[in-house]
Scaffold this motif. Sequence first.
Motif, short mmCIF file in Angstrom:
data_model
loop_
_atom_site.label_atom_id
_atom_site.label_comp_id
_atom_site.label_asym_id
_atom_site.label_seq_id
_atom_site.Cartn_x
_atom_site.Cartn_y
_atom_site.Cartn_z
N GLY A 301 0.82 -0.85 -0.02
CA GLY A 301 -0.12 -0.11 0.14
C GLY A 301 0.82 1.07 -0.14
N LEU A 302 0.32 2.49 -0.05
CA LEU A 302 1.04 3.30 -0.14
C LEU A 302 0.54 4.29 1.48
N ALA A 303 1.44 4.67 2.02
CA ALA A 303 1.56 4.97 3.57
C ALA A 303 1.85 6.63 3.32
N GLY A 304 0.98 7.66 3.75
CA GLY A 304 1.58 9.16 4.35
C GLY A 304 1.22 9.16 5.67
N PHE A 305 2.06 10.38 6.06
CA PHE A 305 2.23 10.67 6.98
C PHE A 305 2.98 12.06 7.15
N LEU A 306 2.00 12.95 8.56
CA LEU A 306 2.24 14.55 8.80
C LEU A 306 2.28 14.82 10.40
N THR A 307 2.89 15.63 10.21
CA THR A 307 3.40 15.90 11.46
C THR A 307 3.58 17.44 11.71
N LEU A 308 2.90 17.99 11.95
CA LEU A 308 3.03 19.69 12.43
C LEU A 308 3.27 19.81 14.46
N ARG A 309 3.86 20.38 14.80
CA ARG A 309 3.69 21.11 15.99
C ARG A 309 4.46 22.66 15.49
N TYR A 310 3.89 23.31 16.97
CA TYR A 310 4.39 24.68 17.30
C TYR A 310 4.52 25.18 18.80
N THR A 311 5.59 25.15 19.07
CA THR A 311 5.42 26.02 20.14
C THR A 311 6.56 27.43 20.63
N SER A 312 5.16 28.21 21.30
CA SER A 312 5.75 29.53 21.45
C SER A 312 6.71 30.51 22.31
N SER A 313 7.37 29.31 22.85
CA SER A 313 8.24 29.80 23.44
C SER A 313 9.82 29.95 23.25
N ALA A 314 9.90 28.44 22.05
CA ALA A 314 10.78 28.04 21.15
C ALA A 314 10.80 28.13 20.05
N THR A 315 12.41 28.48 19.58
CA THR A 315 13.00 29.16 18.10
C THR A 315 13.05 27.80 17.18
N PRO A 316 12.28 28.01 16.62
CA PRO A 316 12.34 27.24 14.94
C PRO A 316 13.47 27.11 14.54
N GLN A 317 13.74 26.42 14.90
CA GLN A 317 15.21 25.35 13.64
C GLN A 317 15.12 25.51 12.28
N ARG A 318 15.98 26.48 11.56
CA ARG A 318 16.18 26.05 9.93
C ARG A 318 17.03 25.43 9.33
N ASP A 319 17.84 24.81 10.63
CA ASP A 319 18.78 23.69 10.33
C ASP A 319 18.30 22.79 9.95
#
Length: 459
Positions: A301-319
């Motif tokens: 079969g075809l498997a798909g996944f999606l993960t989204l997480r946001y924290t207001s007190s943490a810096t998003p990493q670009r690396d």
Amino acid sequence: MLAAALAGAQEPPAQEPPPASEEVKRAPLTLEQLVQRARKQDARVEEARAELRRLEALLRQARWAWFPKFETTIGAGGPIPEARNDGLGGPPTTEASLEGDLRFGRMGVTAFLQSNAVLPVYTFGKLQALEKAAEQGPVIGKALKARAEDEAGFQAAQAFFGYQLARSGLTQLDETSKRLEDAAQRLQEMLKEKSEQVSKMDLYKLGFFRKQLEARRIQAEQGRQLALAAIRLLAGIPPGEPVEVAEAELEPEGEVKPPTLEEVLATAEQKRPELAGIAAGIVAREREVFIRERSFYPDFGLAGFLTLRYTSSATPQRDPFAYDPYNEREVGVGLVARYTFDFPTKQALLDQSRAELDKLRAQQRLLQAAIRLEVTKVHGTLVTAWERAQALGDAERDARRWATAAMTAFDLGTTGTRDLIEAFTAYAQSSADRAQSWHDFQVAQAELTRVTGTAPREP
């Protein structure tokens, strides 16, 4: 003119005719109406309808078995300690971001969404076999519903003809009682005239026979009340509403002749709902065996996944090489194979399915033999009742002539009460036997309709 006006004023106003629905409600129940109501309102039929709806729902479920199941988790929470850096995976840029102390800095909240699903692509025929097996469910449900309807219709016919038998018996007893009452009056007159042809013993004999007729009347009335109670139950009539049953003769109009045994056996093999139901069950079991056999093969079969997480007190990493549990953003699709290595369990389940299939095939052969035996028995009962009714019809006519001649001779004084009682006993017995034989014929004919599967079906 004034008198006419006063007379017109005193006349009650004309009442409007009752609605058509009330007229139909009050109309006596015919055999066809009773059978139709029983086939619709019987509790067993309602149960079979509910089972049919359940099997139809299982079929819809099987047809959508390919649809991916999205396992999704959504959440939010806090507080979350401060976690700041340069966004490239470097060291913390604020003192509160360091761990191992109680300085949490400016705390925030987090929100996340996680979802994954697998779309079947190739299952080695398992999904198609599952749908084919589920398609047999409504076939089985309709067979169960037809059987319940046939049972309810047959019991309604039994109650209807039982009522007609009791009614005709009461009518015959009334006729015989009236004749015996006339004979008793004649006997009383002859005793007053001191006729040598009669005695008190004759009066006792006549009284004894009249009491026997009264006992039969009580028994017939009890049978009528029992038939009415069965009709009320099968037709779904409320307890407070009166039961009206149309009068019908037990002897059918015109000449009737039972069908041959070969004809009814052939009809039963083609139309009996249980045979169609068990044949569908065998097909479903065969598909189950197929699925168990193919369980040794993997599913692709075809498997798909999606993960989204946001924290207001943490810096998003670009690396892209930096680990960021606070602000994840991942999505992807890939080809997967799913397989379990529980071979002993799979083999045991396969053996169980094969055994269930063999068991159902044996039940099919047993059912076919049982249906043939049942049809043969009911056909024999029908033929026997028809032959008895023909013979007892002639016997009743002779007994009626005998009773009429005995009554005439008694009136003329040329015979005694013994001959009169014997004649009326024979007439009453022959009438009861003839009515019973035609009752048995009608019930056997209704049962033959049930055992051959030729009862009327809903469109």
